[in-house]
Design a protein around this motif. Structure first.
Motif, mmCIF file in Angstrom:
data_model
loop_
_atom_site.group_PDB
_atom_site.id
_atom_site.type_symbol
_atom_site.label_atom_id
_atom_site.label_comp_id
_atom_site.label_asym_id
_atom_site.label_seq_id
_atom_site.Cartn_x
_atom_site.Cartn_y
_atom_site.Cartn_z
ATOM 1 N N TRP A 1 -10.000 -12.367 -0.305
ATOM 2 C CA TRP A 1 -9.004 -12.737 0.280
ATOM 3 C C TRP A 1 -8.800 -13.080 1.432
ATOM 4 C CZ3 TRP A 1 -4.380 -12.474 2.345
ATOM 5 C CH2 TRP A 1 -3.383 -13.457 2.157
ATOM 6 N N ILE A 2 -8.975 -11.977 1.536
ATOM 7 C CA ILE A 2 -8.586 -12.250 3.928
ATOM 8 C C ILE A 2 -9.746 -12.539 3.897
ATOM 9 C CG2 ILE A 2 -8.450 -10.113 5.442
ATOM 10 C CD1 ILE A 2 -7.338 -8.325 3.567
ATOM 11 N N VAL A 3 -11.339 -12.735 3.867
ATOM 12 C CA VAL A 3 -12.286 -13.355 4.647
ATOM 13 C C VAL A 3 -11.953 -14.837 4.532
ATOM 14 C CG1 VAL A 3 -14.638 -13.897 4.977
ATOM 15 C CG2 VAL A 3 -13.962 -11.876 4.518
ATOM 16 N N MET A 4 -12.221 -15.254 2.914
ATOM 17 C CA MET A 4 -11.603 -16.404 2.602
ATOM 18 C C MET A 4 -10.467 -17.362 3.115
ATOM 19 S SD MET A 4 -14.099 -17.538 1.055
ATOM 20 C CE MET A 4 -13.691 -19.085 0.792
ATOM 21 N N SER A 5 -9.417 -16.860 3.531
ATOM 22 C CA SER A 5 -8.173 -16.599 4.360
ATOM 23 C C SER A 5 -7.598 -17.124 5.470
ATOM 24 C CB SER A 5 -6.798 -16.257 3.596
ATOM 25 O OG SER A 5 -6.923 -16.416 2.140
ATOM 26 N N CYS B 1 -4.632 -12.666 -6.430
ATOM 27 C CA CYS B 1 -4.992 -12.434 -8.442
ATOM 28 C C CYS B 1 -5.421 -12.804 -8.526
ATOM 29 C CB CYS B 1 -2.864 -12.112 -9.474
ATOM 30 S SG CYS B 1 -2.158 -11.462 -7.981
ATOM 31 N N ILE B 2 -5.498 -14.417 -8.534
ATOM 32 C CA ILE B 2 -7.066 -14.725 -8.961
ATOM 33 C C ILE B 2 -8.120 -14.720 -8.945
ATOM 34 C CG2 ILE B 2 -8.158 -17.033 -9.017
ATOM 35 C CD1 ILE B 2 -5.287 -18.380 -9.461
ATOM 36 N N LEU B 3 -8.416 -14.264 -7.793
ATOM 37 C CA LEU B 3 -9.986 -13.584 -7.058
ATOM 38 C C LEU B 3 -9.658 -12.015 -7.777
ATOM 39 C CD1 LEU B 3 -9.557 -14.852 -3.517
ATOM 40 C CD2 LEU B 3 -11.190 -15.275 -4.946
ATOM 41 N N MET B 4 -8.642 -11.228 -7.422
ATOM 42 C CA MET B 4 -9.040 -9.999 -8.937
ATOM 43 C C MET B 4 -9.226 -10.326 -10.001
ATOM 44 S SD MET B 4 -5.333 -8.122 -7.464
ATOM 45 C CE MET B 4 -5.360 -8.077 -5.817
ATOM 46 N N VAL B 5 -9.143 -11.513 -10.280
ATOM 47 C CA VAL B 5 -9.592 -10.558 -12.149
ATOM 48 C C VAL B 5 -10.349 -11.728 -12.391
ATOM 49 C CG1 VAL B 5 -8.581 -11.518 -14.571
ATOM 50 C CG2 VAL B 5 -7.062 -10.576 -12.945
ATOM 51 N N CYS B 6 -10.687 -13.100 -11.590
ATOM 52 C CA CYS B 6 -11.691 -13.689 -12.329
ATOM 53 C C CYS B 6 -13.620 -13.172 -10.375
ATOM 54 C CB CYS B 6 -11.293 -15.715 -11.236
ATOM 55 S SG CYS B 6 -10.023 -15.700 -12.296
ATOM 56 N N ILE B 7 -12.993 -12.956 -9.496
ATOM 57 C CA ILE B 7 -14.132 -12.158 -8.949
ATOM 58 C C ILE B 7 -14.200 -10.800 -8.626
ATOM 59 C CG2 ILE B 7 -14.949 -12.370 -6.482
ATOM 60 C CD1 ILE B 7 -15.207 -15.489 -8.305
ATOM 61 N N GLY B 8 -13.721 -9.880 -8.455
ATOM 62 C CA GLY B 8 -13.987 -9.146 -8.305
ATOM 63 C C GLY B 8 -13.778 -8.176 -9.562
ATOM 64 N N GLN C 1 2.317 -18.303 -2.974
ATOM 65 C CA GLN C 1 0.577 -18.665 -3.469
ATOM 66 C C GLN C 1 -0.463 -17.422 -2.494
ATOM 67 O OE1 GLN C 1 0.145 -21.365 -5.135
ATOM 68 N NE2 GLN C 1 2.340 -21.897 -5.214
ATOM 69 N N ALA C 2 0.159 -17.104 -1.639
ATOM 70 C CA ALA C 2 -1.170 -16.419 -1.366
ATOM 71 C C ALA C 2 -1.570 -14.986 -2.578
ATOM 72 C CB ALA C 2 -0.965 -15.930 -0.363
#
Length: 161
Positions: free
Chosen positions: A114-118, A142-149, A136-137
């Motif tokens: 998230w940090i790198v993308m944002s 949270c989406i990245l945590m559940v869906c990517i990480g 929104q951030a």
């Protein structure tokens, strides 16, 4: 002595298979969550979201590119997901601690993504710029945590254990 990259009994082909499985699951979960979130926020259509992704490369032309720019956005999304998936697997090969606790490493990796993308990727891309919105951030993180990480860490653990 240098640590062996592949676990005992694993082949390069099995590594590629594990990365591809993790990538397809994580990439599909992430784009699905992004589309749902976009629509719940009043977005017009999934195509518009995919055009936004494409605008990172195509600029404003993506929004008038119809289905073609939507496909470009989808391909870019999956390309980015493949990069993040591969990076985690490469890191896990050198840092076994990453597969010891999937929840911790998955969440921390998602925060890193998230940090790198944002703060790196989006600012240097051609996407339309918007003011920082902490709500929104947080949702995006949270989406990245559940869906990517978490999925990537799970598949890496499955492979390296």
């Amino acid at each position: 002595m240098e640590q062996q990259f592949l676990p005992l009994g694993k082949t390069p082909a099995s590594l590629v298979t594990a990365i591809l499985q993790a990538w397809l699951v994580a990439g599909s979960l992430d784009i699905t969550a992004a589309i749902i979130h976009f629509l719940l926020r009043g977005g017009t259509s999934p195509l518009r979201l995919l055009q936004f992704v494409a605008s990172g490369v195509m600029g404003q032309d993506a929004f008038t590119g119809g289905l073609t720019s939507g496909v470009v956005g989808l391909l870019l999304h999956y390309c980015i997901a493949l990069i993040w998936t591969t990076l985690f697997f490469l890191a896990a090969a050198k840092l076994p601690i990453l597969v010891e606790n999937v929840a911790v490493s998955g969440v921390l990796y998602a925060v890193f993504v998230w940090i790198v993308m944002s703060f790196v990727v989006l600012p240097i891309s051609n996407t339309p710029k918007a003011p920082f919105n902490p709500v929104q951030a947080a949702i995006g993180a949270c989406i990245l945590m559940v869906c990517i990480g978490l999925p990537i860490a799970y598949f890496a653990r499955k492979y390296f254990s």
